[in-house]
Structures are given as C-alpha cells and as structure tokens.
Scaffold this motif. Structure first.
Motif, short mmCIF file in Angstrom:
data_model
loop_
_atom_site.label_atom_id
_atom_site.label_comp_id
_atom_site.label_asym_id
_atom_site.label_seq_id
_atom_site.Cartn_x
_atom_site.Cartn_y
_atom_site.Cartn_z
N MET A 1 0.84 -1.22 0.00
CA MET A 1 0.00 0.00 0.00
C MET A 1 0.87 1.26 0.00
SD MET A 1 -3.33 -0.72 2.35
CE MET A 1 -3.92 0.93 2.25
N ALA A 2 1.94 1.25 0.78
CA ALA A 2 2.85 2.41 0.81
C ALA A 2 3.52 2.59 -0.55
CB ALA A 2 3.89 2.22 1.91
N LEU A 3 3.91 1.48 -1.19
CA LEU A 3 4.53 1.55 -2.53
C LEU A 3 3.57 2.22 -3.52
CD1 LEU A 3 6.14 -2.02 -2.91
CD2 LEU A 3 7.36 0.15 -2.71
N ALA A 4 2.31 1.79 -3.46
CA ALA A 4 1.31 2.35 -4.39
C ALA A 4 1.06 3.82 -4.08
CB ALA A 4 0.02 1.54 -4.29
N ASP A 5 0.90 4.16 -2.80
CA ASP A 5 0.64 5.56 -2.43
C ASP A 5 1.78 6.48 -2.88
OD1 ASP A 5 -1.76 4.94 -1.28
OD2 ASP A 5 -0.95 4.71 0.75
N ASN A 6 3.03 6.02 -2.72
CA ASN A 6 4.18 6.83 -3.13
C ASN A 6 4.27 7.00 -4.64
OD1 ASN A 6 4.85 7.05 -0.46
ND2 ASN A 6 6.52 5.56 -0.51
N ALA A 7 3.67 6.05 -5.37
CA ALA A 7 3.69 6.15 -6.84
C ALA A 7 2.48 6.91 -7.38
CB ALA A 7 3.73 4.74 -7.44
N GLY A 8 1.65 7.44 -6.45
CA GLY A 8 0.48 8.21 -6.88
C GLY A 8 -0.68 7.34 -7.32
#
Length: 546
Positions: A464-471
């Motif tokens: 989830m953090a990976l996705a959030d950081n990628a917008g």
C-alpha cells in the motif's frame, strides 16, 4: 525517621536499618504502567515509521537533513535518515537501531523493516483496544512471522550464479538502485556493482570480502563518469611535480618509516655551537638520506609509497636518484595497496628486501578538468581481486548519496552470492505472505488467530505504501494484486509502481534476495515483541522533555 542516615549516592536507611532508594526529581516525574506505557511506545514507533513511509519504493521521496554544523544530507536510505535524526525518545532510538541492524546484516531493506515494524505496532494497538493481552499478541506475531518465513521459502526460486552470464545479477542490482538518486545511469551503476562483487567473490566458499572493495569519490564531472578500477585509487599525487606521470611494470616499496634521519630517543637536547658542527650535522643528514634512498633502489623498487612525509631535501634527492615517491598515504590505503600488489608493509629501511616488493602493471596520475586535483591509480596488480569504485558527481552531497546507493547494490548482490534464492519485489512477496497468513489464521483455535490476521494486515501496508508513493490508489492496487495472485496462483504479482503495463514482477525483473526479505520480517517482529513486553516506564512529566 529522625534517626535516618543517608549515605553518599541514592540509598538511605531508616531507623531500623532497612535500606530504601531515593529517586532524583521524584516530584517532577510520572510513571507509565500497563497498557498506557505500551500505547505510548506504539505512538513513538509509529511516528518514526510514518516519517520513513514516504521514502519507500522506486517513487519514494528523499529527506533533507541539516546537521548542527550545517552539513546537508539528502537521502532516501532508511538507515542514514534515522542515523542523522535527532531522536530522544527511547522507543524511537530502538527503531533507529532496528534499521541499523538490517543495514549491518543485509545492507538493503532498511526502510521496509521500519515501515513493517510501524504497521505491526498499529495493528497491536487495535488488538490491545479489543482487550487482548500484549503477551498473546506478541506470541501470535511470532507464530505468524515463522509461518511467513516458511511460506517465503516455499515460493522462493533458485537463482544459480553463472560468472559468464551476469545479466540476472545486474537486474537484481537495478531493483535495488531503482529508488536511488543514481537511477539516471541505472544500468551502468548496476553493472559496476555486480562486476565489483564478482571480482572479489569466492564462489566456492560463498563469501564476499567487502574489505577488498573501496568506494572513492571526487567532486567534479558527471555521475556517468563513475568507473570501476581493477586496482587501487589513492587520493595523492607524486611527491615532486617533475616525477613521471605514468610508470609501467612497477615494483613498489611500501614503507611505514619516514625518509628522515634517526632522532635520538632521549630527553637530552643537542646544542650545535659552531659552524663546523652544523656542517657535520648537515652532511650526516645527507648521508643518511642517500643511504635510505640507496637501500630502496638496491632492493629493486621503482616506486616508494610512504605512510609519512619527507622534507624538500629528501624529495629532491629522490628525484635526482630517479625514484618516484608518494607520501602521506593513509593506513587503510597502505593495507589495500599491499593486498592488491602482493607486497609487504616494511616498518624499517633495514628490513627492505626484493621479496617484500609489490608489483603493479601500471601506476598513473589522474588529473581532473581545470583543477589542480590529482589522484594515483594503481592497476594490473598481482592480486586483481582488490577493486575501487571511483565515483564522480556535481557536488559532495551527490557523491555521498551515490556511495550509499552503491553500497546497497553491492550488499544485494552479495546476498545472492551467499544464498542463491530470490523472491519478487514490488510488494509481491508481502501480498503472498499476507494471503497465506490470513488463510492459516482460520485453522488456529486459540486467541492467537487475531494476531495472525493482524500480521497479515501489517504485511499489506508495504504494497500500500509503494502504491501511495507512486500516486496510485493504495487500496485499489492492493485489492487488484491480491485478486490476481489468488486467481492466477502467481506469487509474483505486485504493484506496478513504474506504470509498465504489467503487475507481474517476474516480467518486470523486480527481484529481491530471500535472505533480505526473511531478515526484514524477523527483525521487525522481534522489535515489536520486545516493545509489547515493556509495560513500565518512568519518564519526565513534561512531554517536551522527551
């Protein structure tokens, strides 16, 4: 209590002779116990994890830190961020040590381990609110971690290392460097890291000696000018400007004794009262200089490398005798030169013999642009296993970050040399473990099943953090990846952070070492277990004192 006697320190005795402890600043302190203490720890750990969360993944953001003396550091390396943070809270300090342990043991995944620990803390808080005892939560997390590691071993793939085909290793190094500042010359840096490790690796013993890899940086030039030198780079130049700038088939005398006359090792002083005595002293010094230089020449040396300095007279004499020399070479460099050239470090001129000389094919001086900066490169050595990565960059900050990035890449390649098994990155391994843990939780009849499910939810915080950081919407991306993993039975489905059109990390070549992933889960779980078991803390009453 009138008969009470106090002894120096903090112990006092009452009228019956019974000791008791006097605590300093008792009035200003308060005591946290039970669930309140644990929730206070959870809050501190989560705040640290939330700071690092935005630095996770290929689209993660960098942090800028300014030290007390004004030095600026820009990095997204978790261990470096936490090391440079001014942290006073005791639990926050434990989180700093957690990332440092991951850095020391594995070298990669320092951000992920802190984010996972923070997510486990968050889940622990909701379980505490349900009334579950912290020991039951800690035990459940421990069981879930062991199950996750078993599952990781089952989905791991073999990764045989072939020295003639380094492409798979280069792709692994590129995964590590994806989130770093050096990704503008992504492949070049990955190739340098792989070639450096393979140059010093012992594939039979499955060992990599990092002492033989030196990272050297010089401000100026571009990151693309970074190169791998199969030898040693020393930040020095020849002692005299008229000495030759390039030597071939060099025999090196590696000296830790200075080119200067011996001094009397007594506290007596020497008074020179006449011109004749002074001339005799000068002649004696000159004789000694000539004797020292002749000893080095007679041993067959064509280059003298000295740990200490020598004065202008000795320098001029070395030039006259056509013996190039380098002075003020530091201890670590001297050792590396000795390893690379196969020479022996000589502490006294009298002990110098031809057998103790090192050999190098080429010793040349590098000069940079319009500056007067010069460096020595010692190449084609007898022991070609010693290598130097020579980094260039626009300023010191970029060079330091490039060093940190290359260190992570070197560590990830080393992990594959020591353990040839991989899992897929981009959150794929965490999603697969989360699905497995959630499914297994239903078969547990005890209270630990709640902790099992909470562990699965915590693992999902990484993708989830990976996705959030990628917008990208974290919830949507995670739901889609879980659905694909279950329907296609493919544990390589992760988060497509780079928008390459596929979530299959095997296709994208996003590879991580199994050793690194296992260590992350183990360390994070151990840290959370330890914090959950601390239920009593005495702290200053004012939170600003933290």
């Amino acid at each position: 209590m009138s008969n009470m006697t106090a002894i120096p320190g903090s112990i006092a005795f009452d009228e019956y002779g019974r000791p008791f402890i006097i605590l300093k600043d008792q009035g200003r302190q308060k005591r946290l116990t039970g669930t309140d203490a644990i929730k206070s720890h959870i809050c501190a750990a989560r705040s640290i994890a939330n700071i690092l969360k935005t630095s996770l993944g290929p689209k993660g953001l960098d942090k800028l830190m300014i030290s007390s003396d004004g030095d600026v550091t820009v990095t997204n390396d978790g261990a470096t961020i936490l090391k440079n943070m001014d942290v006073d809270h005791e639990i926050a300090k434990l989180m700093v040590q957690l990332s440092q342990s991951q850095d020391d043991e594995i070298g990669d995944g320092t951000t992920g381990v802190v984010v996972l620990a923070g997510a486990l803390m968050e889940q622990a808080q909701s379980l505490l609110d349900k009334g579950i005892h912290p020991i039951r939560i800690a035990d459940g997390f421990e069981l879930a971690a062991q199950y996750s590691i078993l599952h990781l071993n089952s989905i791991a793939e073999g990764f045989p290392i072939n020295p003639k085909d380094l492409e798979p290793l280069i792709k692994t190094a590129m995964t590590t460097l994806g989130s770093k500042i050096v990704n503008k010359c992504h492949r070049q840096m990955a190739e340098i890291a792989v070639n450096a490790v393979m140059a010093v690796a012992d594939l039979e013993k499955r060992d990599v000696n990092f002492e033989l890899i030196k990272l050297e940086g010089k401000v100026g030039g571009r990151l693309e000018d970074t190169m791998l030198v199969r030898g040693v780079v020393v930040d020095k130049d020849f002692s005299h400007p008229q000495m030759p700038k390039k030597l071939q088939d060099v025999k090196l005398a590696i000296l830790t004794c200075p080119f200067e006359p011996p001094k009397p090792k007594t506290k007596h002083k020497l008074d020179v009262t006449s011109v004749e005595d002074y001339k005799k002293l000068r002649d004696y010094e000159r004789e000694k200089f000539i004797e020292m230089v002749d000893r080095v020449k007679n041993a067959g040396a064509t280059l003298a490398i000295c740990q200490w300095g020598f004065d202008d007279e000795a320098n001029h004499l070395l030039l006259q005798k056509q013996l190039p020399a380098v002075r003020w070479v530091g201890g670590p460099e001297i050792e590396l030169i000795a390893i690379a050239t196969g020479g022996r470090i000589v502490p006294r001129f009298e002990e110098l013999t031809p057998e103790k000389l090192g050999y190098a094919g080429i010793v040349r001086e590098l000069s940079f642009g319009t500056t007067k900066d010069k460096m020595l490169v010692i190449e084609e050595c007898k022991n070609s296993r010693a290598v130097t990565i020579f980094i260039r960059g626009g300023n010191k900050m970029i060079i330091e970050e490039a060093k940190r990035s290359l260190h992570d890449a070197l560590c990830s390649v080393r992990n594959l040399v020591t353990d040839e098994r991989i899992v897929y990155g981009g959150g794929a391994a965490e999603i697969s473990c989360a699905i497995a843990c959630a499914a297994y939780a239903n078969s547990i009849s005890s209270l630990e099943q709640y902790a099992f499910r909470a562990f699965a939810d915590a693992l999902e915080s990484i993708p989830m953090a990976l996705a959030d950081n990628a917008g990208i919407s974290g919830i949507d991306a995670l739901a889609e990846a879980k659905s694909f993993q279950l329907s296609e039975n493919n544990p390589a489905i992760g988060i497509d952070c780079m928008n390459r059109g596929t979530s299959d990390m095997k296709v994208q070549n996003v590879i991580e070492s199994l050793k690194s992933k296992t260590q992350q889960i183990l360390l994070a779980t151990q840290m959370v277990k330890m914090i959950l078991k601390i239920d009593d803390v005495r702290s200053p009453a004012d939170p600003s004192d933290y």
